[in-house]
Structures are given as C-alpha cells and as structure tokens.
Design an enzyme around this catalytic site. Structure first.
Site, PDB file in Angstrom:
ATOM      1  CB  SER A 120      -0.887   0.050   1.244  1.00 29.18           C
ATOM      2  OG  SER A 120      -1.693  -1.081   1.319  1.00 29.18           O
TER       3      SER A 120
ATOM      4  CG  HIS B 129      -4.879  -6.725   1.193  1.00 30.68           C
ATOM      5  ND1 HIS B 129      -5.051  -5.836   0.155  1.00 30.68           N
ATOM      6  CD2 HIS B 129      -3.714  -6.389   1.781  1.00 30.68           C
ATOM      7  CE1 HIS B 129      -4.030  -4.998   0.132  1.00 30.68           C
ATOM      8  NE2 HIS B 129      -3.199  -5.307   1.109  1.00 30.68           N
TER       9      HIS B 129
ATOM     10  CB  ALA C 119       1.736  -0.009   4.464  1.00 34.19           C
TER      11      ALA C 119
ATOM     12  CG  HIS D  78      -6.290   3.146   3.304  1.00 36.30           C
ATOM     13  ND1 HIS D  78      -5.318   2.164   3.330  1.00 36.30           N
ATOM     14  CD2 HIS D  78      -6.545   3.364   1.996  1.00 36.30           C
ATOM     15  CE1 HIS D  78      -5.009   1.809   2.087  1.00 36.30           C
ATOM     16  NE2 HIS D  78      -5.732   2.531   1.254  1.00 36.30           N
TER      17      HIS D  78
ATOM     18  CG  HIS E 185      -3.061  -1.967  -3.391  1.00 38.64           C
ATOM     19  ND1 HIS E 185      -2.025  -2.833  -3.175  1.00 38.64           N
ATOM     20  CD2 HIS E 185      -3.423  -1.495  -2.175  1.00 38.64           C
ATOM     21  CE1 HIS E 185      -1.776  -2.907  -1.877  1.00 38.64           C
ATOM     22  NE2 HIS E 185      -2.607  -2.106  -1.247  1.00 38.64           N
TER      23      HIS E 185
ATOM     24  CE1 TYR F 266      -8.809  -5.081   2.407  1.00 38.40           C
ATOM     25  CE2 TYR F 266      -6.922  -5.758   3.737  1.00 38.40           C
ATOM     26  CZ  TYR F 266      -7.488  -4.914   2.794  1.00 38.40           C
ATOM     27  OH  TYR F 266      -6.741  -3.920   2.239  1.00 38.40           O
ATOM     28  CD  GLU F 267      -8.652  -6.323  -1.846  1.00 38.11           C
ATOM     29  OE1 GLU F 267      -9.147  -5.913  -2.903  1.00 38.11           O
ATOM     30  OE2 GLU F 267      -7.432  -6.376  -1.622  1.00 38.11           O
TER      31      GLU F 267
ATOM     32  CG  ASN G 290      -0.210   2.998  11.275  1.00 36.14           C
ATOM     33  OD1 ASN G 290       0.037   2.361  10.246  1.00 36.14           O
ATOM     34  ND2 ASN G 290      -0.849   2.470  12.286  1.00 36.14           N
TER      35      ASN G 290
ATOM     36  CG  MET H  59      -4.525  -5.731   7.567  1.00 40.94           C
ATOM     37  SD  MET H  59      -5.840  -4.587   7.116  1.00 40.94           S
ATOM     38  CE  MET H  59      -5.943  -3.579   8.612  1.00 40.94           C
ATOM     39  CB  SER H  60      -0.382  -8.046   2.920  1.00 39.37           C
ATOM     40  OG  SER H  60       0.756  -7.284   3.313  1.00 39.37           O
TER      41      SER H  60
HETATM   42  N1  HPA Z   1      -2.601  -2.282  11.471  1.00 35.18           N
HETATM   43  C1  HPA Z   1      -2.792  -3.228  10.525  1.00 35.18           C
HETATM   44  N2  HPA Z   1      -2.391  -3.089   9.275  1.00 35.18           N
HETATM   45  C2  HPA Z   1      -1.759  -1.963   8.948  1.00 35.18           C
HETATM   46  C3  HPA Z   1      -1.522  -0.935   9.882  1.00 35.18           C
HETATM   47  C4  HPA Z   1      -1.964  -1.109  11.224  1.00 35.18           C
HETATM   48  O1  HPA Z   1      -1.800  -0.251  12.098  1.00 35.18           O
HETATM   49  N3  HPA Z   1      -0.878   0.047   9.228  1.00 35.18           N
HETATM   50  C5  HPA Z   1      -0.718  -0.367   7.951  1.00 35.18           C
HETATM   51  N4  HPA Z   1      -1.253  -1.587   7.767  1.00 35.18           N
END
Ligand code: HPA
Length: 279
Positions: free
Chosen positions: A34, A87, A117, A254, A65, A89-90, A242, A218-219
C-alpha cells in the site's frame, strides 16, 4: 470465482498469458504494498500488463494499489514487479490471494522481495521507518486460513514445509549492508499478519506485543508461506506507516498509511536497488 483452490493447469494458464506478453525472463519478483507502488516507475524497458488482462488474477479493490505487472530490469536484474496486491479481507480465497506467487514460481522466479505498509507495535518505531522482517507470526494461518490448506501441489513442494528460516539469511545480510551503505536506519523485527480490514483495538495490540510482534499488517504472510513451499527465497521489508494505537488515544486511517508511503518509497528504493546490484 467460486473455486476455492486454483489448479496447476490454471496457474500455468496465467503463466502462459504473461509469457505471451513479454520476452523477458524475470529472476526476481517484487510485490509492492500500500502506497509503495511508485517503485515500479524505475523499471527499465517495462512490459506492462494490467491485472485485468490476466485470467484468474485477483484484482484489488483498495485505493492505493495500481493493479498491474511491470516486467523489465532494475539495476540490470530481470524483475517482475507487482504494483498492487490483493488481501484476504477483500473476500477471496487464500488460493487466489497467493496465485501471483505460484505464477512467479512457474515463470522461474528464484527470489521474492515482498514489501508492505505496517503499523508499529515496537515502541521505538516511528512512521517512515523501514523494518527488515526477520520472522513472522501467522495468526491467520493459526486460525485455520493457511494458504497451503487443500490438496498439496507436489510440483511445488512437500506437504509439510519447513518455516524455520522463512526469511533468507543471506538476503537479510545484503539488506543490512545496503541500508548501511545508504545511511538508512533499518529496524529488524517480527511481522504479524492479521486478516483485517478493521485496524486493531488497543487490547489486540497489547496482546500482539506480548506475543512478540514488532509490526502489524494485513498481507505478506500468505505470500511468504507459498513462496517457501516452492523453495523461493524471500526478502521482506515493512514500511512503518503509523504508530499502532496501544494506548487508545490516536486513530489509525488508511490515508495516513498512504501518506507515509511517500516517505518510505525513496528509502525502500535505495535498499532494493543495492540488494539487486549485489545479487
Ligand atoms: N494495522 C494493521 N495493518 C496496517 C496498519 C496497522 O496499524 N498500518 C498499515 N497496515
């Protein structure tokens, strides 16, 4: 697609479709996470294939993406870059999530470089940091969604693959050297892969910290599992986008993930370029 498991014939259909659109023979596969897609712009002599041109190829619905393959050379290394990934979750099967890695293996790719990310769980990490992934926690797999569930494809590897050295030690060493040469501080740690799409609660994060996680995303974990099953060497780097919200006082969005990508991309590009030069 209704079928939960993609067959070898389907994987080979995708590989043939790619071969019919490029004469280049990539040795390295690079998955851009991402906000990190900008790295693909440096590829020389690119043959570009939109994911929508390929049969069965999963297409991301997530902003940030791009959704195309860029096949060319980077630092004189033949490379296939995935600008954007899907991902779990999609709402697709693990077999679909990991189809691109299977296709890379059938194309003869030896090394997978995977980026993402991630949120910082380690208290010393700050947004913009890079983290060399030295190991991962496969929480989604532990919950019953390991991408190797289903018939074992013997053409790739054995039923019970070893995961004790999922992230290649020699490649890690090259990444450390590359970071040093470029004066980039490279954190090292454990990535935990969750399904998302909701971000973590403060209680989730305190639990993940106790479990030994340094960064959360998440990947990556499904792709690395499939890569190792097929004996593809892996280098993994997280871009810390973050601070994960252990205290419950900050929100995660996001947008901030994508914004941090702009800080991370130039550093990531330097490290990846140096590693490619030394392969
Ligand atoms: N949590 C989960 N997935 C993420 C995060 C997060 O804080 N930042 C970027 N992808």
């Amino acid at each position: 697609m209704n079928q939960p498991f993609l067959t070898l014939a389907q994987i080979d259909e995708v590989a043939s479709s790619i071969r019919s659109r490029t004469n280049q023979q990539p040795r390295v596969g690079l998955i851009l996470g991402s906000g990190l897609g900008g790295l693909a712009d440096s590829v020389q002599n690119p043959d570009i294939i939109p994911y929508s041109d390929l049969p069965y190829w999963p297409i991301s619905t997530v902003f940030g993406h791009a959704g195309r393959l860029v096949i060319g050379t980077l630092e004189n290394q033949p490379i296939l870059v995935m600008q954007g990934r899907v991902h779990f979750y999609e709402g697709i099967s693990m077999s679909q999530v990991t189809l691109p890695v299977r296709v890379m293996q059938r194309l003869g790719i030896e090394i997978l470089m995977v980026t993402n990310a991630a949120g910082a769980i380690h208290p010393d990490y700050v947004p913009g940091d890079l983290m060399l992934i030295t190991d991962h926690l496969n929480f989604v797999g532990m919950a019953g969604f390991n991408p190797l569930i289903g018939p074992n494809m013997e053409e790739f590897g054995q039923r019970f693959p070893d995961m004790s050295q999922a992230y290649d030690r020699a490649l890690n060493e090259l990444a450390r050297k590359a970071a040093k040469e470029n004066n980039i501080h490279l954190q090292e740690g454990v990535y935990v892969g969750l399904s998302g799409p909701s971000f973590e609660t403060p209680a989730d994060l305190r639990f993940l910290r106790m479990a030994g996680a340094d960064a959360v995303g998440m990947s990556t974990v499904p792709e690395v599992t499939i890569a190792r099953h097929g004996n593809t060497r892996v280098l993994g780097i997280s871009g810390i986008s973050n601070k994960a919200n252990l205290d419950g006082n900050t929100l995660t969005t996001h947008e901030e993930v994508l914004e941090a990508g702009k800080m991370i991309t130039p550093k990531l590009e330097k490290i990846i370029s140096s590693v490619l030069r030394s392969l």
